[in-house]
Motif scaffolding. Structure first.
Motif, PDB file in Angstrom:
ATOM      1  N   GLY A   1      63.195  19.800  -9.943  1.00 52.19           N
ATOM      2  CA  GLY A   1      62.232  20.644 -10.648  1.00 52.19           C
ATOM      3  C   GLY A   1      60.940  20.830  -9.888  1.00 52.19           C
ATOM      4  O   GLY A   1      59.849  20.708 -10.461  1.00 52.19           O
ATOM      5  N   ILE A   2      61.050  21.128  -8.620  1.00 47.93           N
ATOM      6  CA  ILE A   2      59.879  21.393  -7.787  1.00 47.93           C
ATOM      7  C   ILE A   2      60.154  22.655  -6.967  1.00 47.93           C
ATOM      8  O   ILE A   2      61.303  23.069  -6.823  1.00 47.93           O
ATOM      9  CB  ILE A   2      59.564  20.226  -6.818  1.00 47.93           C
ATOM     10  CG1 ILE A   2      60.773  19.943  -5.907  1.00 47.93           C
ATOM     11  CG2 ILE A   2      59.148  18.979  -7.579  1.00 47.93           C
ATOM     12  CD1 ILE A   2      60.489  18.949  -4.794  1.00 47.93           C
ATOM     13  N   SER A   3      59.108  23.254  -6.448  1.00 49.47           N
ATOM     14  CA  SER A   3      59.246  24.373  -5.529  1.00 49.47           C
ATOM     15  C   SER A   3      58.597  24.000  -4.205  1.00 49.47           C
ATOM     16  O   SER A   3      57.676  23.184  -4.162  1.00 49.47           O
ATOM     17  CB  SER A   3      58.594  25.632  -6.104  1.00 49.47           C
ATOM     18  OG  SER A   3      59.285  26.073  -7.254  1.00 49.47           O
ATOM     19  N   VAL A   4      59.085  24.595  -3.143  1.00 45.53           N
ATOM     20  CA  VAL A   4      58.597  24.301  -1.806  1.00 45.53           C
ATOM     21  C   VAL A   4      58.032  25.576  -1.200  1.00 45.53           C
ATOM     22  O   VAL A   4      58.644  26.643  -1.297  1.00 45.53           O
ATOM     23  CB  VAL A   4      59.732  23.746  -0.915  1.00 45.53           C
ATOM     24  CG1 VAL A   4      59.311  23.679   0.543  1.00 45.53           C
ATOM     25  CG2 VAL A   4      60.157  22.363  -1.399  1.00 45.53           C
ATOM     26  N   SER A   5      56.891  25.466  -0.575  1.00 43.61           N
ATOM     27  CA  SER A   5      56.287  26.592   0.135  1.00 43.61           C
ATOM     28  C   SER A   5      56.865  26.658   1.544  1.00 43.61           C
ATOM     29  O   SER A   5      56.642  25.752   2.355  1.00 43.61           O
ATOM     30  CB  SER A   5      54.762  26.421   0.205  1.00 43.61           C
ATOM     31  OG  SER A   5      54.212  27.294   1.174  1.00 43.61           O
ATOM     32  N   THR A   6      57.618  27.720   1.817  1.00 41.22           N
ATOM     33  CA  THR A   6      58.199  27.879   3.151  1.00 41.22           C
ATOM     34  C   THR A   6      57.102  27.920   4.212  1.00 41.22           C
ATOM     35  O   THR A   6      57.232  27.320   5.287  1.00 41.22           O
ATOM     36  CB  THR A   6      59.043  29.169   3.213  1.00 41.22           C
ATOM     37  OG1 THR A   6      60.095  29.066   2.251  1.00 41.22           O
ATOM     38  CG2 THR A   6      59.650  29.368   4.590  1.00 41.22           C
ATOM     39  N   LYS A   7      56.009  28.594   3.921  1.00 39.68           N
ATOM     40  CA  LYS A   7      54.895  28.674   4.868  1.00 39.68           C
ATOM     41  C   LYS A   7      54.331  27.292   5.163  1.00 39.68           C
ATOM     42  O   LYS A   7      54.063  26.948   6.328  1.00 39.68           O
ATOM     43  CB  LYS A   7      53.797  29.585   4.307  1.00 39.68           C
ATOM     44  CG  LYS A   7      52.629  29.794   5.255  1.00 39.68           C
ATOM     45  CD  LYS A   7      51.597  30.749   4.680  1.00 39.68           C
ATOM     46  CE  LYS A   7      50.427  30.941   5.656  1.00 39.68           C
ATOM     47  NZ  LYS A   7      49.400  31.857   5.099  1.00 39.68           N
ATOM     48  N   GLN A   8      54.163  26.469   4.130  1.00 41.79           N
ATOM     49  CA  GLN A   8      53.640  25.119   4.321  1.00 41.79           C
ATOM     50  C   GLN A   8      54.583  24.289   5.189  1.00 41.79           C
ATOM     51  O   GLN A   8      54.142  23.545   6.075  1.00 41.79           O
ATOM     52  CB  GLN A   8      53.443  24.431   2.967  1.00 41.79           C
ATOM     53  CG  GLN A   8      52.862  23.027   3.062  1.00 41.79           C
ATOM     54  CD  GLN A   8      52.795  22.321   1.714  1.00 41.79           C
ATOM     55  OE1 GLN A   8      53.546  22.641   0.792  1.00 41.79           O
ATOM     56  NE2 GLN A   8      51.908  21.345   1.590  1.00 41.79           N
ATOM     57  N   VAL A   9      55.890  24.440   4.956  1.00 39.05           N
ATOM     58  CA  VAL A   9      56.878  23.689   5.725  1.00 39.05           C
ATOM     59  C   VAL A   9      56.827  24.068   7.201  1.00 39.05           C
ATOM     60  O   VAL A   9      56.804  23.196   8.088  1.00 39.05           O
ATOM     61  CB  VAL A   9      58.297  23.914   5.150  1.00 39.05           C
ATOM     62  CG1 VAL A   9      59.367  23.379   6.099  1.00 39.05           C
ATOM     63  CG2 VAL A   9      58.426  23.248   3.782  1.00 39.05           C
ATOM     64  N   TYR A  10      56.797  25.365   7.480  1.00 40.66           N
ATOM     65  CA  TYR A  10      56.763  25.800   8.886  1.00 40.66           C
ATOM     66  C   TYR A  10      55.443  25.441   9.561  1.00 40.66           C
ATOM     67  O   TYR A  10      55.419  25.126  10.762  1.00 40.66           O
ATOM     68  CB  TYR A  10      57.054  27.297   8.985  1.00 40.66           C
ATOM     69  CG  TYR A  10      58.532  27.601   9.029  1.00 40.66           C
ATOM     70  CD1 TYR A  10      59.240  27.554  10.219  1.00 40.66           C
ATOM     71  CD2 TYR A  10      59.237  27.914   7.865  1.00 40.66           C
ATOM     72  CE1 TYR A  10      60.602  27.819  10.271  1.00 40.66           C
ATOM     73  CE2 TYR A  10      60.606  28.183   7.903  1.00 40.66           C
ATOM     74  CZ  TYR A  10      61.273  28.135   9.113  1.00 40.66           C
ATOM     75  OH  TYR A  10      62.633  28.394   9.154  1.00 40.66           O
ATOM     76  N   ASN A  11      54.349  25.471   8.814  1.00 38.71           N
ATOM     77  CA  ASN A  11      53.066  25.045   9.389  1.00 38.71           C
ATOM     78  C   ASN A  11      53.113  23.563   9.760  1.00 38.71           C
ATOM     79  O   ASN A  11      52.607  23.154  10.812  1.00 38.71           O
ATOM     80  CB  ASN A  11      51.926  25.301   8.405  1.00 38.71           C
ATOM     81  CG  ASN A  11      51.557  26.768   8.302  1.00 38.71           C
ATOM     82  OD1 ASN A  11      51.903  27.565   9.175  1.00 38.71           O
ATOM     83  ND2 ASN A  11      50.870  27.138   7.234  1.00 38.71           N
ATOM     84  N   ALA A  12      53.734  22.769   8.879  1.00 35.86           N
ATOM     85  CA  ALA A  12      53.868  21.338   9.165  1.00 35.86           C
ATOM     86  C   ALA A  12      54.778  21.102  10.364  1.00 35.86           C
ATOM     87  O   ALA A  12      54.538  20.209  11.184  1.00 35.86           O
ATOM     88  CB  ALA A  12      54.401  20.606   7.933  1.00 35.86           C
ATOM     89  N   LEU A  13      55.827  21.926  10.481  1.00 30.18           N
ATOM     90  CA  LEU A  13      56.719  21.809  11.632  1.00 30.18           C
ATOM     91  C   LEU A  13      55.978  22.118  12.935  1.00 30.18           C
ATOM     92  O   LEU A  13      56.177  21.432  13.949  1.00 30.18           O
ATOM     93  CB  LEU A  13      57.904  22.766  11.470  1.00 30.18           C
ATOM     94  CG  LEU A  13      58.909  22.782  12.631  1.00 30.18           C
ATOM     95  CD1 LEU A  13      59.688  21.482  12.682  1.00 30.18           C
ATOM     96  CD2 LEU A  13      59.868  23.959  12.505  1.00 30.18           C
ATOM     97  N   ASP A  14      55.122  23.121  12.919  1.00 24.84           N
ATOM     98  CA  ASP A  14      54.366  23.478  14.120  1.00 24.84           C
ATOM     99  C   ASP A  14      53.554  22.293  14.636  1.00 24.84           C
ATOM    100  O   ASP A  14      53.395  22.113  15.847  1.00 24.84           O
ATOM    101  CB  ASP A  14      53.424  24.649  13.828  1.00 24.84           C
ATOM    102  CG  ASP A  14      54.174  25.951  13.532  1.00 24.84           C
ATOM    103  OD1 ASP A  14      55.390  26.010  13.804  1.00 24.84           O
ATOM    104  OD2 ASP A  14      53.538  26.893  13.015  1.00 24.84           O
ATOM    105  N   ASP A  15      53.055  21.469  13.710  1.00 27.41           N
ATOM    106  CA  ASP A  15      52.196  20.347  14.091  1.00 27.41           C
ATOM    107  C   ASP A  15      52.970  19.205  14.752  1.00 27.41           C
ATOM    108  O   ASP A  15      52.367  18.357  15.412  1.00 27.41           O
ATOM    109  CB  ASP A  15      51.450  19.813  12.861  1.00 27.41           C
ATOM    110  CG  ASP A  15      50.435  20.824  12.312  1.00 27.41           C
ATOM    111  OD1 ASP A  15      50.004  21.695  13.089  1.00 27.41           O
ATOM    112  OD2 ASP A  15      50.102  20.739  11.125  1.00 27.41           O
ATOM    113  N   CYS A  16      54.303  19.174  14.528  1.00 27.20           N
ATOM    114  CA  CYS A  16      55.089  18.063  15.091  1.00 27.20           C
ATOM    115  C   CYS A  16      56.340  18.570  15.805  1.00 27.20           C
ATOM    116  O   CYS A  16      57.340  17.849  15.914  1.00 27.20           O
ATOM    117  CB  CYS A  16      55.467  17.069  13.994  1.00 27.20           C
ATOM    118  SG  CYS A  16      56.494  17.771  12.673  1.00 27.20           S
TER     119      CYS A  16
END
Length: 290
Positions: A173-188
């Motif tokens: 019962g949660i939603s995920v922000s695709t933009k947030q995920v890809y931004n986090a991926l860019d950092d690592c």
């Protein structure tokens, strides 16, 4: 023909790798896409007033130009200067914002339906070429089946059909922000573990479910799971209850599991239901369009 009803099928990612970041901010990907028999119902009717309208069973979804269904209908109506309009009824079952291309597959169904309703005579390739203007996943959702997706997801190569097996799909019962995920991926990006997509393709061609499950990988798990640990808990529960393999689809939070037989899959579904971790849970099968 004045109306048409269609099934808009969901997808999962059996493998998902991000291979680079483009100058325009888009990410280069290498993914194995698979359609499953979980679907939204899309009904399209001609209208005389030239407008494009829609209704849906989920009140929080936009029914204006922000909806990909509206964009898809208008794309063809404008291109072919169609004087009539359409009304779209969308009955959602695919989890929303869940890494299953729900919006993209609905748009693909609208492209297909408007093409049929107005006898535009566009073949699948022509619909796919138009679909990429709406979203990177739309061409695949027109194509369906088992495919390798590269570029930003729009460069598609058909693969042999995936092994047939039960598929358990679970969304917490949660939603995920695709933009947030890809931004986090860019950092690592330099430290994440990249899946063996080529090896996975070999196991798909060999029809080796155990091999497929041993090589399944989603690079986005490395960033999404720390943000939402429940995803790892759902994966673990599926594996404890007999899944041959379990993985997050897309940017999450949906998790899918592959099983050898229906009996085990049904028992796993019951066990996962009892945990209270998931909001939507479906037991389904692979879809093969060839």
């Amino acid at each position: 023909m004045d109306n048409i009803s269609l099934k808009a099928l969901a997808k999962i990612n059996i493998g998902l790798d991000v291979t680079g970041i483009r100058d325009d901010g888009y990410h280069e990907v290498k993914m194995i896409m698979q359609t499953v028999n979980l679907f939204d119902k899309v009904s399209i009717s001609k209208t005389a007033d030239g407008s494009v309208t829609m209704a849906t069973n989920l009140k929080f979804l936009p029914v204006n130009d922000d909806n990909l269904c509206i964009k898809a209908a208008k794309l063809l109506i404008d291109e072919f200067q169609i004087k009539e309009g359409v009304h779209i009824d969308l009955e959602k079952h695919i989890p929303v914002a869940a890494g299953m291309a729900g919006g993209s597959t609905d748009a693909a169904a609208v492209l297909f339906g408007v093409n049929k309703l107005f006898n535009l005579k566009l073949n699948k390739k022509a619909l796919m070429e138009r679909g990429v203007k709406i979203g990177a996943d739309v061409p695949y959702c027109v194509m369906r089946g088992t495919a390798l997706a590269e570029g930003i997801g729009e460069v598609l190569s058909p693969l042999p059909p995936m092994v047939k097996c039960p598929v358990l799909i679970a969304k917490p019962g949660i939603s995920v922000s695709t933009k947030q995920v890809y931004n986090a991926l860019d950092d690592c990006f330099d430290t994440v573990e990249h899946p063996d997509i080529d090896g996975l393709i070999g196991d798909i061609k060999a029809g080796d479910l155990a091999g497929i499950c041993s090589k399944m990988g989603n690079v986005l798990e490395d960033v999404t799971i720390p943000l939402h640990p429940i995803i790892a808990d759902i994966k673990a529960n599926m594996m404890e209850n007999g899944a041959v393999g379990a993985m997050m689809s897309g940017s999450g939070p949906t998790v899918f599991g592959f099983f050898n037989d229906n009996k085990t899959a049904k028992a796993a579904k019951d066990a996962l239901t009892k945990t209270g971790m998931v909001k939507q849970l479906y037991l389904t099968t692979m879809f093969n369009n060839r």
